[in-house]
Design an enzyme around this catalytic site. Structure first.
Site, PDB file in Angstrom:
ATOM      1  N   THR A 106      33.382  50.124  56.680  1.00 16.29           N
ATOM      2  CA  THR A 106      32.321  49.424  57.413  1.00 16.29           C
ATOM      3  C   THR A 106      31.760  50.398  58.447  1.00 16.29           C
ATOM      4  O   THR A 106      32.491  50.816  59.358  1.00 16.29           O
ATOM      5  CB  THR A 106      32.884  48.181  58.129  1.00 16.29           C
ATOM      6  OG1 THR A 106      33.506  47.342  57.161  1.00 16.29           O
ATOM      7  CG2 THR A 106      31.785  47.409  58.820  1.00 16.29           C
ATOM      8  N   LYS A 181      26.513  43.071  55.391  1.00 13.00           N
ATOM      9  CA  LYS A 181      27.815  42.822  56.041  1.00 13.00           C
ATOM     10  C   LYS A 181      27.620  42.553  57.534  1.00 13.00           C
ATOM     11  O   LYS A 181      28.176  41.601  58.083  1.00 13.00           O
ATOM     12  CB  LYS A 181      28.733  44.029  55.814  1.00 13.00           C
ATOM     13  CG  LYS A 181      29.890  44.097  56.786  1.00 13.00           C
ATOM     14  CD  LYS A 181      31.226  44.142  56.161  1.00 13.00           C
ATOM     15  CE  LYS A 181      32.289  44.028  57.250  1.00 13.00           C
ATOM     16  NZ  LYS A 181      33.549  43.592  56.832  1.00 13.00           N
ATOM     17  N   LYS A 256      34.148  45.625  66.630  1.00 17.11           N
ATOM     18  CA  LYS A 256      33.571  46.788  65.933  1.00 17.11           C
ATOM     19  C   LYS A 256      32.302  46.391  65.155  1.00 17.11           C
ATOM     20  O   LYS A 256      31.268  47.044  65.265  1.00 17.11           O
ATOM     21  CB  LYS A 256      34.597  47.383  64.956  1.00 17.11           C
ATOM     22  CG  LYS A 256      34.009  48.465  64.067  1.00 17.11           C
ATOM     23  CD  LYS A 256      34.888  48.922  62.924  1.00 17.11           C
ATOM     24  CE  LYS A 256      34.064  49.783  61.976  1.00 17.11           C
ATOM     25  NZ  LYS A 256      34.821  50.363  60.887  1.00 17.11           N
TER      26      LYS A 256
HETATM   27  P1  NAD Z   1      43.061  51.818  58.786  1.00 21.17           P
HETATM   28  O1  NAD Z   1      42.899  52.530  60.075  1.00 21.17           O
HETATM   29  O2  NAD Z   1      44.298  51.052  58.505  1.00 21.17           O
HETATM   30  O3  NAD Z   1      42.854  52.862  57.564  1.00 21.17           O
HETATM   31  C1  NAD Z   1      41.974  53.938  57.592  1.00 21.17           C
HETATM   32  C2  NAD Z   1      42.720  55.138  57.023  1.00 21.17           C
HETATM   33  O4  NAD Z   1      41.826  56.240  56.907  1.00 21.17           O
HETATM   34  C3  NAD Z   1      43.865  55.614  57.934  1.00 21.17           C
HETATM   35  O5  NAD Z   1      45.077  55.595  57.205  1.00 21.17           O
HETATM   36  C4  NAD Z   1      43.448  57.020  58.351  1.00 21.17           C
HETATM   37  O6  NAD Z   1      44.535  57.904  58.524  1.00 21.17           O
HETATM   38  C5  NAD Z   1      42.582  57.411  57.165  1.00 21.17           C
HETATM   39  N1  NAD Z   1      41.657  58.526  57.406  1.00 21.17           N
HETATM   40  C6  NAD Z   1      40.917  58.815  58.504  1.00 21.17           C
HETATM   41  N2  NAD Z   1      40.174  59.910  58.291  1.00 21.17           N
HETATM   42  C7  NAD Z   1      40.456  60.332  57.025  1.00 21.17           C
HETATM   43  C8  NAD Z   1      39.997  61.402  56.226  1.00 21.17           C
HETATM   44  N3  NAD Z   1      39.093  62.283  56.660  1.00 21.17           N
HETATM   45  N4  NAD Z   1      40.497  61.534  54.972  1.00 21.17           N
HETATM   46  C9  NAD Z   1      41.403  60.654  54.498  1.00 21.17           C
HETATM   47  N5  NAD Z   1      41.886  59.616  55.216  1.00 21.17           N
HETATM   48  C10 NAD Z   1      41.412  59.458  56.463  1.00 21.17           C
HETATM   49  O7  NAD Z   1      41.776  50.885  58.659  1.00 21.17           O
HETATM   50  P2  NAD Z   1      41.582  49.633  57.664  1.00 21.17           P
HETATM   51  O8  NAD Z   1      41.972  48.384  58.356  1.00 21.17           O
HETATM   52  O9  NAD Z   1      42.169  49.984  56.336  1.00 21.17           O
HETATM   53  O10 NAD Z   1      39.985  49.614  57.562  1.00 21.17           O
HETATM   54  C11 NAD Z   1      39.275  50.578  56.794  1.00 21.17           C
HETATM   55  C12 NAD Z   1      37.798  50.205  56.817  1.00 21.17           C
HETATM   56  O11 NAD Z   1      37.638  48.893  56.279  1.00 21.17           O
HETATM   57  C13 NAD Z   1      37.185  50.171  58.231  1.00 21.17           C
HETATM   58  O12 NAD Z   1      35.897  50.696  58.169  1.00 21.17           O
HETATM   59  C14 NAD Z   1      37.192  48.692  58.582  1.00 21.17           C
HETATM   60  O13 NAD Z   1      36.179  48.341  59.502  1.00 21.17           O
HETATM   61  C15 NAD Z   1      36.945  48.070  57.213  1.00 21.17           C
HETATM   62  N6  NAD Z   1      37.452  46.695  57.071  1.00 21.17           N
HETATM   63  C16 NAD Z   1      38.708  46.367  57.509  1.00 21.17           C
HETATM   64  C17 NAD Z   1      39.166  45.057  57.355  1.00 21.17           C
HETATM   65  C18 NAD Z   1      40.562  44.666  57.807  1.00 21.17           C
HETATM   66  O14 NAD Z   1      40.855  43.454  57.820  1.00 21.17           O
HETATM   67  N7  NAD Z   1      41.434  45.610  58.161  1.00 21.17           N
HETATM   68  C19 NAD Z   1      38.348  44.086  56.782  1.00 21.17           C
HETATM   69  C20 NAD Z   1      37.082  44.455  56.317  1.00 21.17           C
HETATM   70  C21 NAD Z   1      36.643  45.770  56.470  1.00 21.17           C
END
Ligand code: NAD
Length: 314
Positions: A106, A181, A256
């Site tokens: 997102t 979204k 966010k």
């Molecule tokens: P998270 O922080 O758990 O996971 C993100 C991962 O990306 C981390 O493990 C981090 O180490 C990794 N990362 C960062 N930079 C990187 C790179 N250059 N190469 C490889 N890996 C890298 O976050 P999440 O909760 O999994 O959310 C991910 C996305 O999904 C976000 O944009 C969030 O807004 C969106 N989202 C999350 C939810 C939720 O409920 N958690 C719901 C809808 C959307």
């Protein structure tokens, strides 16, 4: 890239966090060949424990992949990874020409459009496909994908998205998935505040939660914030309010998403008042202990900040 590699369809999955980890697992279970990579070693270890093949660098994952699927924290993470640094080539330079860059993070609408433009300029294909449904949806394969893509690219990624989700909506061209979204989540953020203020007002006026719910849920106040994610315990037994606001959808994520909506409101010059106010309200909620609680916990904030004595009484 040789067509044979594309048909094999190997997916480089970058970002194996709360969402990416289980999404990658579902792709593996459906028979896709997935190579996982994350910058955090613990995330790599957890992914391996769930049967995902992992590599130690992004370049290893991306070289020769048909699809580069990203699930990263922010647009800055995505653009930095696409571009690389003077010392390290980015994903766009490492991938074979014609690779499908599918971003499910997102991020800002403008960043999504920029990422797609960079990918296309580097000879690749690009799709933005942010999700709703949270970690529970990611694990169950029931996410909703909102997709911004050219028609032929949408057709190419749709089977993959259907493995990870139960609803896939093609919203328009590059950036349209992110736009859908944040517009939806702005409605959600504002409506949860409205429902919460109404419940607190009802309490002050001597209404039971159930009475207000019975009226509003069958009247013009009906909305998802009321009838599915009801911010008071009781009327909807499955809502987070019944489990002390364990998320659900965490306050930090609502803050966010509203910031992304605010950025889009500003850059497109919309005369909005409630969206920016909701962004401010969830920012303080997140900063004051609500970051890890369900966003419907905003009601406790409203209640705590309300006068205990009605105005005009000693
Ligand atoms: P998270 O922080 O758990 O996971 C993100 C991962 O990306 C981390 O493990 C981090 O180490 C990794 N990362 C960062 N930079 C990187 C790179 N250059 N190469 C490889 N890996 C890298 O976050 P999440 O909760 O999994 O959310 C991910 C996305 O999904 C976000 O944009 C969030 O807004 C969106 N989202 C999350 C939810 C939720 O409920 N958690 C719901 C809808 C959307």
């Amino acid at each position: 890239m040789p067509e044979t590699t594309r048909q094999e369809g190997r997916i480089a999955f970058l970002g194996l966090g709360h969402m990416g980890g289980p999404m990658a697992v579902n792709l593996v279970k459906a028979g896709y060949t997935v190579t996982g990579y994350d910058v955090v070693p613990a995330a790599l270890e957890a992914a391996r424990a769930h049967g995902i093949d992992t590599v130690e660098t992004a370049a290893e994952a991306v070289a020769g992949a048909a699809v580069v699927l990203t699930m990263l924290p922010s647009g800055k993470h995505l653009l930095d990874a696409y571009r690389g640094t003077p010392d390290q080539p980015g994903l766009l330079a490492t991938a074979a020409p014609g690779t499908m860059f599918l971003d499910c993070s997102t991020i800002n609408v403008d960043e999504a459009r920029e990422a797609a433009a960079l990918a296309v300029a580097a000879g690749h294909r690009a799709v933005d496909a942010p999700v709703s449904g949270g970690v529970v949806g990611a694990e169950a394969g029931t996410l909703t994908f909102m997709v911004g893509a050219l028609a032929e690219d949408f057709d190419a990624v749709n089977p993959m998205l259907e493995v990870m989700g139960k609803r896939v909506v093609h919203c328009g061209e590059h950036g349209a998935g992110q736009a859908a979204k944040i517009c939806n989540n702005m409605i959600l953020g504002v409506s949860m505040i409205a429902v919460s203020e109404a419940f607190v007002l009802g309490e002050k006026l001597g209404l039971t939660h159930q009475a207000l719910f019975d009226v509003a849920s069958a009247a013009s106040g009906q909305c998802w914030a009321l009838t599915t994610n009801c911010p008071v315990p009781g009327p909807v037994p499955t809502s987070p309010a019944n489990r002390d606001y364990q998320p659900g959808f965490a306050g930090a994520l609502m803050a966010k998403d509203l910031k992304l909506a605010l950025n889009a409101l500003e850059s497109s010059g919309v005369a909005a008042r409630l969206g920016p106010l909701a962004s401010e309200i969830y920012d303080s909620f997140a900063a004051e202990g609500g970051a890890g609680r369900d966003f419907s916990g905003i009601i406790t904030d409203i209640r705590d900040k309300s006068d205990h004595q009605p105005k005009g009484q000693a």
